[in-house]
Design a protein around this motif. Structure first.
Motif, PDB file in Angstrom:
ATOM      1  N   ILE A  41      -7.160 -18.956   6.352  1.00 53.72           N
ATOM      2  CA  ILE A  41      -5.719 -18.889   6.610  1.00 53.72           C
ATOM      3  C   ILE A  41      -4.974 -18.634   5.303  1.00 53.72           C
ATOM      4  O   ILE A  41      -4.046 -17.827   5.261  1.00 53.72           O
ATOM      5  N   ALA A  42      -5.399 -19.299   4.240  1.00 58.53           N
ATOM      6  CA  ALA A  42      -4.759 -19.116   2.936  1.00 58.53           C
ATOM      7  C   ALA A  42      -4.913 -17.674   2.452  1.00 58.53           C
ATOM      8  O   ALA A  42      -3.966 -17.088   1.915  1.00 58.53           O
ATOM      9  N   GLU A  43      -6.081 -17.079   2.653  1.00 58.96           N
ATOM     10  CA  GLU A  43      -6.286 -15.688   2.246  1.00 58.96           C
ATOM     11  C   GLU A  43      -5.418 -14.741   3.065  1.00 58.96           C
ATOM     12  O   GLU A  43      -4.834 -13.792   2.526  1.00 58.96           O
ATOM     13  N   ALA A  44      -5.306 -14.985   4.357  1.00 57.51           N
ATOM     14  CA  ALA A  44      -4.466 -14.148   5.211  1.00 57.51           C
ATOM     15  C   ALA A  44      -2.996 -14.289   4.812  1.00 57.51           C
ATOM     16  O   ALA A  44      -2.257 -13.301   4.786  1.00 57.51           O
ATOM     17  N   ASN A  45      -2.583 -15.505   4.488  1.00 59.52           N
ATOM     18  CA  ASN A  45      -1.209 -15.721   4.028  1.00 59.52           C
ATOM     19  C   ASN A  45      -0.968 -15.020   2.696  1.00 59.52           C
ATOM     20  O   ASN A  45       0.106 -14.457   2.467  1.00 59.52           O
ATOM     21  N   TRP A  46      -1.966 -15.034   1.807  1.00 62.54           N
ATOM     22  CA  TRP A  46      -1.853 -14.357   0.519  1.00 62.54           C
ATOM     23  C   TRP A  46      -1.694 -12.848   0.746  1.00 62.54           C
ATOM     24  O   TRP A  46      -0.832 -12.219   0.121  1.00 62.54           O
ATOM     25  N   MET A  47      -2.511 -12.277   1.636  1.00 55.98           N
ATOM     26  CA  MET A  47      -2.405 -10.842   1.923  1.00 55.98           C
ATOM     27  C   MET A  47      -1.029 -10.511   2.510  1.00 55.98           C
ATOM     28  O   MET A  47      -0.427  -9.496   2.138  1.00 55.98           O
ATOM     29  N   THR A  48      -0.547 -11.362   3.393  1.00 58.12           N
ATOM     30  CA  THR A  48       0.773 -11.149   3.982  1.00 58.12           C
ATOM     31  C   THR A  48       1.851 -11.146   2.897  1.00 58.12           C
ATOM     32  O   THR A  48       2.710 -10.271   2.877  1.00 58.12           O
ATOM     33  N   LYS A  49       1.773 -12.117   2.004  1.00 58.73           N
ATOM     34  CA  LYS A  49       2.748 -12.207   0.907  1.00 58.73           C
ATOM     35  C   LYS A  49       2.702 -10.965   0.026  1.00 58.73           C
ATOM     36  O   LYS A  49       3.741 -10.394  -0.318  1.00 58.73           O
ATOM     37  N   GLU A  50       1.513 -10.527  -0.333  1.00 62.96           N
ATOM     38  CA  GLU A  50       1.365  -9.359  -1.206  1.00 62.96           C
ATOM     39  C   GLU A  50       1.865  -8.083  -0.534  1.00 62.96           C
ATOM     40  O   GLU A  50       2.486  -7.238  -1.179  1.00 62.96           O
ATOM     41  N   ILE A  51       1.605  -7.930   0.748  1.00 66.14           N
ATOM     42  CA  ILE A  51       2.105  -6.753   1.470  1.00 66.14           C
ATOM     43  C   ILE A  51       3.623  -6.781   1.514  1.00 66.14           C
ATOM     44  O   ILE A  51       4.285  -5.755   1.311  1.00 66.14           O
ATOM     45  N   CYS A  52       4.202  -7.943   1.759  1.00 67.56           N
ATOM     46  CA  CYS A  52       5.667  -8.059   1.772  1.00 67.56           C
ATOM     47  C   CYS A  52       6.251  -7.724   0.404  1.00 67.56           C
ATOM     48  O   CYS A  52       7.281  -7.039   0.319  1.00 67.56           O
ATOM     49  N   LEU A  53       5.605  -8.195  -0.664  1.00 63.74           N
ATOM     50  CA  LEU A  53       6.075  -7.869  -2.015  1.00 63.74           C
ATOM     51  C   LEU A  53       6.008  -6.366  -2.270  1.00 63.74           C
ATOM     52  O   LEU A  53       6.926  -5.790  -2.863  1.00 63.74           O
ATOM     53  N   GLU A  54       4.941  -5.720  -1.831  1.00 61.18           N
ATOM     54  CA  GLU A  54       4.797  -4.274  -2.009  1.00 61.18           C
ATOM     55  C   GLU A  54       5.885  -3.519  -1.243  1.00 61.18           C
ATOM     56  O   GLU A  54       6.515  -2.607  -1.775  1.00 61.18           O
ATOM     57  N   LEU A  55       6.121  -3.920  -0.010  1.00 60.80           N
ATOM     58  CA  LEU A  55       7.168  -3.253   0.788  1.00 60.80           C
ATOM     59  C   LEU A  55       8.550  -3.472   0.175  1.00 60.80           C
ATOM     60  O   LEU A  55       9.358  -2.540   0.123  1.00 60.80           O
ATOM     61  N   ASP A  56       8.818  -4.684  -0.306  1.00 60.77           N
ATOM     62  CA  ASP A  56      10.100  -4.964  -0.953  1.00 60.77           C
ATOM     63  C   ASP A  56      10.270  -4.122  -2.216  1.00 60.77           C
ATOM     64  O   ASP A  56      11.355  -3.601  -2.483  1.00 60.77           O
ATOM     65  N   ALA A  57       9.209  -4.007  -2.990  1.00 62.52           N
ATOM     66  CA  ALA A  57       9.272  -3.209  -4.216  1.00 62.52           C
ATOM     67  C   ALA A  57       9.537  -1.748  -3.892  1.00 62.52           C
ATOM     68  O   ALA A  57      10.308  -1.081  -4.580  1.00 62.52           O
ATOM     69  N   ARG A  58       8.942  -1.250  -2.850  1.00 66.11           N
ATOM     70  CA  ARG A  58       9.160   0.152  -2.461  1.00 66.11           C
ATOM     71  C   ARG A  58      10.598   0.372  -1.992  1.00 66.11           C
ATOM     72  O   ARG A  58      11.164   1.439  -2.208  1.00 66.11           O
ATOM     73  N   ARG A  59      11.174  -0.610  -1.344  1.00 66.85           N
ATOM     74  CA  ARG A  59      12.562  -0.476  -0.865  1.00 66.85           C
ATOM     75  C   ARG A  59      13.546  -0.464  -2.034  1.00 66.85           C
ATOM     76  O   ARG A  59      14.625   0.112  -1.941  1.00 66.85           O
ATOM     77  N   ASP A  60      13.190  -1.135  -3.121  1.00 68.41           N
ATOM     78  CA  ASP A  60      14.066  -1.215  -4.289  1.00 68.41           C
ATOM     79  C   ASP A  60      14.060   0.056  -5.145  1.00 68.41           C
ATOM     80  O   ASP A  60      14.941   0.244  -5.982  1.00 68.41           O
ATOM     81  N   ILE A  61      13.060   0.911  -4.935  1.00 69.77           N
ATOM     82  CA  ILE A  61      12.952   2.144  -5.717  1.00 69.77           C
ATOM     83  C   ILE A  61      13.672   3.244  -4.952  1.00 69.77           C
ATOM     84  O   ILE A  61      13.329   3.556  -3.813  1.00 69.77           O
ATOM     85  N   PRO A  62      14.697   3.876  -5.588  1.00 71.70           N
ATOM     86  CA  PRO A  62      15.408   4.956  -4.897  1.00 71.70           C
ATOM     87  C   PRO A  62      14.492   6.165  -4.691  1.00 71.70           C
ATOM     88  O   PRO A  62      13.677   6.492  -5.544  1.00 71.70           O
ATOM     89  N   ALA A  63      14.642   6.810  -3.551  1.00 70.68           N
ATOM     90  CA  ALA A  63      13.790   7.957  -3.222  1.00 70.68           C
ATOM     91  C   ALA A  63      14.202   9.216  -3.920  1.00 70.68           C
ATOM     92  O   ALA A  63      15.227   9.467  -4.361  1.00 70.68           O
TER      93      ALA A  63
END
Length: 63
Positions: A41-63
Motif C-alpha cells: 500500500i505504501a508503494e502504491a501511495n508513493w507511486m500515486t504521489k509521484e505521478i501527481c507531482l509529475e502532472l502538477d509540474a507539467r501543468r506549471d510549464i507553459p506550452a
C-alpha cells in the motif's frame, strides 16, 4: 521497491503522456482498495504521489 524499480518508474513517468499518467492514477486508486499488505500500500501511495507531482509540474510549464 528497489532502486532499479524506482528508476524504471521515473523513466515511465517522464516519458508517458498526461493521459497515460491520469489513467495510471485511476488504476492505482482502484488497486489500493484491494491491497492488504502495508508495504505494498505504501508503494502504491508513493507511486500515486509521484505521478501527481509529475502532472502538477507539467501543468506549471507553459506550452
Amino acid at each position: 521497491m528497489n532502486k532499479d524499480d524506482r528508476k524504471s518508474f521515473f523513466r515511465f513517468a517522464n516519458s508517458a503522456t498526461n493521459l497515460v499518467l491520469e489513467a495510471k492514477l485511476i488504476q492505482l486508486h482502484n488497486l489500493i482498495l484491494k491491497l492488504k499488505e502495508s508495504s505494498t500500500i505504501a508503494e502504491a501511495n508513493w507511486m500515486t504521489k509521484e505521478i501527481c507531482l509529475e502532472l502538477d509540474a507539467r501543468r506549471d510549464i507553459p506550452a
